[in-house]
Design an enzyme around this catalytic site. Structure first.
Site: not given
Lengths: 136, 395
Positions: A65-68
């Site tokens: 999933g997202s780098t966030v």
């Protein structure tokens, strides 16, 4: 407790801690998969659904999933909800960056099938060593 | 990975916590991907600016960084935020959102990172062909590698930020010439009529290629705006960070013969288009400008809308960077006097569309049509620019 097993992996983030293993066979998405206010896994269909990752030695194959997601690990650590250490089969950039900025000891290239839920584990992040303790 | 003495000092924390974790991020990612050293970069482009996408967790981290007095050592730019502070549309958002978004922009600025707030930083200052970069924002990465000929991996927000502060990136992936060769041959037999067909092609190819670099043959035009749509779409449905077009720059004919070949026919394209248009509802927002419009795209929009009026029951947003808007005053005037809005510093994907009362959007961007249902909770209709303008202005 006796040291039943010593596993050698790759050091990612230094630090020596001891805790209880929480093991998943599924990748974890920190953005959206974990409630940042409680440290609980909220992704439906996840084998750790409803479990808290606070203060455990979290063992899972890798992140997704997202780098966030890296920032989510940082926030969990700031609120005292982060795992004590992270053990991955093969690290991915999101979790690596998250563990670095949150200062969570981390080791990868460990065969996590050797670890069982509830095992007492010692992680030496500097050397990449994981010791598993079991029973009497 | 080999580190210089200077780099080792930073790794050990001699310049403080912020530089230390930045260095650790770069070194560990380098280890992960088999880099042998760090190389200097000419610029960094940082994603993770919209409060909608990064949330409170990132603010905590950015505050800690900015408070430790770090500064970028190379030119660094930022992706779009969630708000255009000079447009009244966004004043209806909650005070908390408006305040926190501003805080994020200010934190980046405090570290010396420019508030360019665009996904097309290359329209403000194009990198040199052959320059090493550390760019996040997948559409800009594909553009830089494929259209400009600069060299960058597809970074995430945190690694691009670490590179901006250190001024270097680990030397792996697309920083090495051997990894920039095509690994698949794409033969386009389908008819490509406009920019939206290029976007649909990109979505189709991204799914098949995953992270393979294609050599694409049979495109009717290599016009920059069309390739931009194709690249952005490829990076959306796949992990593609680079493509080659047109002329065959693969020297080894044997390699070329052995390469996986993908034929794209009309049916493939039609299927991709249908997957992007999930609604037949009447749109309440027509959105152009993903990726942000160039000067020539603004000109094209102005020419096609001149003399028409946008209907009262629909909004027309044209998104671009503030830099381009300021250079395009005459086109902006045409678009806005027709009832459209030329919006800067944000876009439909990274703002709070539902809070702004959008339920169905129509766009010529395959990337937006792909993301909007999941990231924004709105329905999408996918159509070329000419059709978008027609629907916006229909009597």
């Amino acid at each position: 407790m006796i040291s039943a097993l010593t596993l050698k992996g790759r050091p990612i983030v230094p630090g020596k801690v001891r805790g209880t293993a929480l093991v998943s066979t599924k990748p974890i998405s920190f953005l959206g998969g974990i409630d940042v206010n409680t440290g609980t896994i909220i992704e439906r269909d996840h084998d750790l659904y409803g479990k808290s990752i606070k203060d455990v030695i979290l063992c899972f194959p890798h992140g997704r999933g997202s780098t966030v997601g890296s920032f989510v690990l940082y926030r969990l650590a700031k609120s005292g909800l982060a795992p004590k250490a992270i053990i991955n089969s093969i690290a991915d950039p999101v979790v690596v960056v998250g563990a670095i900025i949150a200062n969570i000891p981390m080791v990868d290239k460990i065969n996590i099938e050797m670890i069982t839920n509830g095992d007492v584990i010692e992680v030496e992040g500097e050397e990449g060593i994981v010791r598993v303790f079991r029973g009497e | 990975m080999h580190l210089t003495r200077e780099e080792e000092k930073i790794y050990d924390g001699e310049l403080g916590w912020a530089y230390q974790i930045s260095m650790r991020i770069l070194v560990k990612l380098g280890d992960l991907y088999g880099a042998d050293n760090l190389i200097p970069i000419e610029s960094a482009h940082i994603s993770g600016v919209s409060y909608k996408t990064i949330g409170d967790a990132a603010i905590d981290f950015l505050e800690a960084l900015a408070d430790s007095d770090v500064k970028t050592s190379v030119t660094a730019t930022t992706n779009p935020a969630g708000i255009d502070y000079e447009n009244a549309i966004f004043t209806s958002l909650s005070g908390d959102i408006i305040k926190k978004q501003k805080r994020i922009i200010n934190l980046y600025a405090k570290m010396g990172i420019k508030a360019s707030l665009t996904c097309t930083p290359y329209y403000i200052e194009a990198p040199r062909c052959g320059a090493h970069l550390s760019w996040a924002e997948s559409s800009a990465v594909v553009y830089a590698n494929s259209i400009i000929g600069a060299w960058t991996n597809r970074e995430g927000g945190p690694s691009a930020l670490a590179s901006a502060l250190i001024g270097k990136t680990p030397n792996y992936g697309l920083h090495k010439p051997e990894n920039r060769q095509a690994a698949a041959l794409v033969k386009v037999e389908a008819e490509l009529k406009d920019e939206s067909d290029y976007g649909a092609l990109g979505i189709y190819l991204g799914k098949i290629l995953r992270d393979k670099i294609p050599l694409i043959q049979g495109l009717p035009s290599n016009e920059e705006g069309r390739l931009k749509q194709m690249g952005a779409a490829m990076a959306t449905s796949g992990m593609v960070s680079m493509f080659h077009v047109g002329r065959n720059d693969i020297n080894d004919m044997r390699l070329m013969r052995e390469m996986e070949t993908i034929n794209v026919e009309d049916g493939n394209l039609r299927e991709a288009r249908e997957g992007l248009s999930i609604s037949t509802d009447k749109p309440d927002l027509i959105f152009i400008g993903c990726p942000h419009c160039s000067l020539s795209e603004l000109k094209q929009i102005a020419e096609s809308i001149k003399g028409k009026k946008v209907r009262n029951d629909v909004k027309l947003w044209v998104c671009t960077s503030r830099f381009i808007r300021n250079k395009a005053k005459e086109y902006v005037e045409v678009i806005e006097s027709s009832g459209g809005q030329v919006i800067c510093d944000t876009c439909a994907v990274v703002t709070w569309l539902r809070d702004l009362n959008v339920k169905t959007l129509m766009t010529n961007s395959a990337k937006t049509a792909y993301y909007a249902p999941s990231l924004n909770g709105v329905k999408a209709v996918f159509s070329p620019l000419t059709e978008c303008i027609n629907v916006a202005c229909q009597k």
